[in-house]
Design an enzyme around this catalytic site. Sequence first.
Site, PDB file in Angstrom:
ATOM      1  N   ASN A   1      -0.686   7.628  11.410  1.00  0.00           N
ATOM      2  CA  ASN A   1      -1.382   7.424  10.139  1.00  0.00           C
ATOM      3  C   ASN A   1      -2.798   7.980  10.286  1.00  0.00           C
ATOM      4  O   ASN A   1      -3.662   7.348  10.897  1.00  0.00           O
ATOM      5  CB  ASN A   1      -1.407   5.916   9.837  1.00  0.00           C
ATOM      6  CG  ASN A   1      -2.107   5.598   8.531  1.00  0.00           C
ATOM      7  OD1 ASN A   1      -2.699   6.464   7.897  1.00  0.00           O
ATOM      8  ND2 ASN A   1      -2.050   4.345   8.135  1.00  0.00           N
TER       9      ASN A   1
ATOM     10  N   ARG B   1       2.527   8.865   7.822  1.00  0.00           N
ATOM     11  CA  ARG B   1       2.184   8.294   6.523  1.00  0.00           C
ATOM     12  C   ARG B   1       1.498   9.394   5.707  1.00  0.00           C
ATOM     13  O   ARG B   1       0.549  10.029   6.175  1.00  0.00           O
ATOM     14  CB  ARG B   1       1.209   7.139   6.713  1.00  0.00           C
ATOM     15  CG  ARG B   1       0.731   6.620   5.384  1.00  0.00           C
ATOM     16  CD  ARG B   1      -0.454   5.737   5.563  1.00  0.00           C
ATOM     17  NE  ARG B   1      -0.836   5.184   4.278  1.00  0.00           N
ATOM     18  CZ  ARG B   1      -2.078   4.925   3.937  1.00  0.00           C
ATOM     19  NH1 ARG B   1      -3.061   5.192   4.765  1.00  0.00           N
ATOM     20  NH2 ARG B   1      -2.344   4.408   2.772  1.00  0.00           N
TER      21      ARG B   1
ATOM     22  N   HIS C   1       0.099   2.079  -1.706  1.00  0.00           N
ATOM     23  CA  HIS C   1       0.520   0.947  -0.871  1.00  0.00           C
ATOM     24  C   HIS C   1       2.039   0.730  -0.971  1.00  0.00           C
ATOM     25  O   HIS C   1       2.519  -0.379  -0.741  1.00  0.00           O
ATOM     26  CB  HIS C   1      -0.157  -0.375  -1.302  1.00  0.00           C
ATOM     27  CG  HIS C   1      -1.601  -0.490  -0.917  1.00  0.00           C
ATOM     28  ND1 HIS C   1      -2.504  -1.178  -1.685  1.00  0.00           N
ATOM     29  CD2 HIS C   1      -2.282  -0.020   0.151  1.00  0.00           C
ATOM     30  CE1 HIS C   1      -3.695  -1.133  -1.106  1.00  0.00           C
ATOM     31  NE2 HIS C   1      -3.584  -0.426   0.004  1.00  0.00           N
TER      32      HIS C   1
ATOM     33  N   ARG D   1     -14.217  -0.278  -4.146  1.00  0.00           N
ATOM     34  CA  ARG D   1     -13.764   0.414  -5.360  1.00  0.00           C
ATOM     35  C   ARG D   1     -13.815  -0.522  -6.564  1.00  0.00           C
ATOM     36  O   ARG D   1     -13.531  -1.718  -6.435  1.00  0.00           O
ATOM     37  CB  ARG D   1     -12.339   0.922  -5.194  1.00  0.00           C
ATOM     38  CG  ARG D   1     -12.186   1.973  -4.126  1.00  0.00           C
ATOM     39  CD  ARG D   1     -10.774   2.552  -4.161  1.00  0.00           C
ATOM     40  NE  ARG D   1     -10.452   3.180  -2.899  1.00  0.00           N
ATOM     41  CZ  ARG D   1      -9.382   2.899  -2.172  1.00  0.00           C
ATOM     42  NH1 ARG D   1      -8.495   2.012  -2.599  1.00  0.00           N
ATOM     43  NH2 ARG D   1      -9.171   3.517  -1.034  1.00  0.00           N
TER      44      ARG D   1
ATOM     45  N   GLU E   1       3.566  -1.896   7.582  1.00  0.00           N
ATOM     46  CA  GLU E   1       3.876  -0.558   7.066  1.00  0.00           C
ATOM     47  C   GLU E   1       4.467   0.332   8.153  1.00  0.00           C
ATOM     48  O   GLU E   1       5.327   1.165   7.889  1.00  0.00           O
ATOM     49  CB  GLU E   1       2.602   0.079   6.481  1.00  0.00           C
ATOM     50  CG  GLU E   1       2.136  -0.631   5.231  1.00  0.00           C
ATOM     51  CD  GLU E   1       0.692  -0.354   4.880  1.00  0.00           C
ATOM     52  OE1 GLU E   1       0.443   0.558   4.110  1.00  0.00           O
ATOM     53  OE2 GLU E   1      -0.188  -1.069   5.381  1.00  0.00           O
TER      54      GLU E   1
END
Length: 415
Positions: free
Chosen positions: A7, A99, A189, A250, A396
């Site tokens: 990742n 990923r 996600h 964010r 993940e």
Amino acid sequence: MNIFVLNCGSSSLKFQIIETDLDLIKDDKDRTLAKGLIERVGSQAIISFQVEGQPPLKQAAPLRDHRAALNYVIKWITDPETEIPGIRSLEDIHAIGHRVVHGEERFKKSVRIDKEVIAGIEDCIDLAPLHNPANLKGIYAAREQFGPSTPQVAVFDTSFHSTMPEISYLYAIPYQTYRRFKVRKYGFHGTSHRYISYRYRKLTGKEREDTNIITLHLGNGSSACAIKGGNSLDTSMGMTPLDGLMMGTRCGDIDPTVIEYLMHKEGTSIDEVFSVLNKRSGVLGISGLTNDMRDLLDEIKEHQDRRAILAVEMFCGKVRKYIGAYTAEMNGADAICFAGGIGENSPEIRKKIITGLDWLGIELDDSLNEQAYGGKAMKISSAKSRVEIFVIPTNEELILARDTLRVVLNVPRIW
Ligand code: ADP
């Protein structure tokens, strides 16, 4: 099979080596043999490696780019002193799973990487200018260092949401903008929401088709997902990860007019405004202190800082709003599942979110809620709650490893 899961972020590289095969998946016994994280790639990097069952190894080294970082990882893996079970040389790694953040509409499933796939990921850069280039750097570096005979697979953050219907993914702007430029909600996600849904089924014995839940991935980046019949029906992030919930830095949902107004008022460029919305907003922007939820909660305990309290209340209020919206959109849900650094570890935030949903018959068991942190998957709702509540630590990497196996073996869905 030993799968190397990679990742790559803009200045980071995370990896795991996971042993998996069809039997191990059936028994849910896949195993992480080693893992690592390199931060601040591009300068003096901070490195943490760990072999299963051993203490982590912390180091620092100047690593110019992702290629140098991967090279560093490979040297560690193949060092005779490292002793990862079953791994002596690179030949003991049978496939690589990457990923990839944005797969646009073209990648609805994980795929084996070839020239065409690389070109496709490059084409998505317009939509994910911060993320896809870093993912590609990982792919190029892995090809170079593992050689062409080691299969590589791309697993996309957006794929799980490819089941969203038009009514969820279209923005109410001229349809031509979708037709011509593919402007729409994609959601992110996806591997996390997919894992949480899988683990929920394992915990409850539910069939995939009967899975109607709301999953909440609450970390530095946060998103909610309405899962109906096992598929993503709606999610809070949009064409990019900026939309939806309030996050660490964010802004989440915002009236687009704010952007133009700020440009005029501050005399700044559009890039600067977006930098504010991406990097200096959310929990950090409101509190003026930090984007880190744990630090913020400590600050509130020590100083009762007004804006820290406001940031936490806003964060929780927004999640609550999405739970309400998705409950309506799905005509009721069977469970709410918390995951991500905040969702998995903060009883306080979970309680704040759930308090105020009692009119929906949703109720926590306070004592169970307090017990759920640090990697435990468990139910935390009270016996009389109409909707069950779970904490489900996400994984993940496991989805990345299993998808890589599935693509390499060319078998259909395996769980
Ligand atoms: P990322 O989106 O970067 O993967 P994580 O899922 O690791 O983020 O979540 C990081 C967030 O989780 C940080 O805001 C951190 O403070 C928060 N967090 C971790 N542990 C706790 C805790 N015990 N209480 C509250 N927040 C926590």
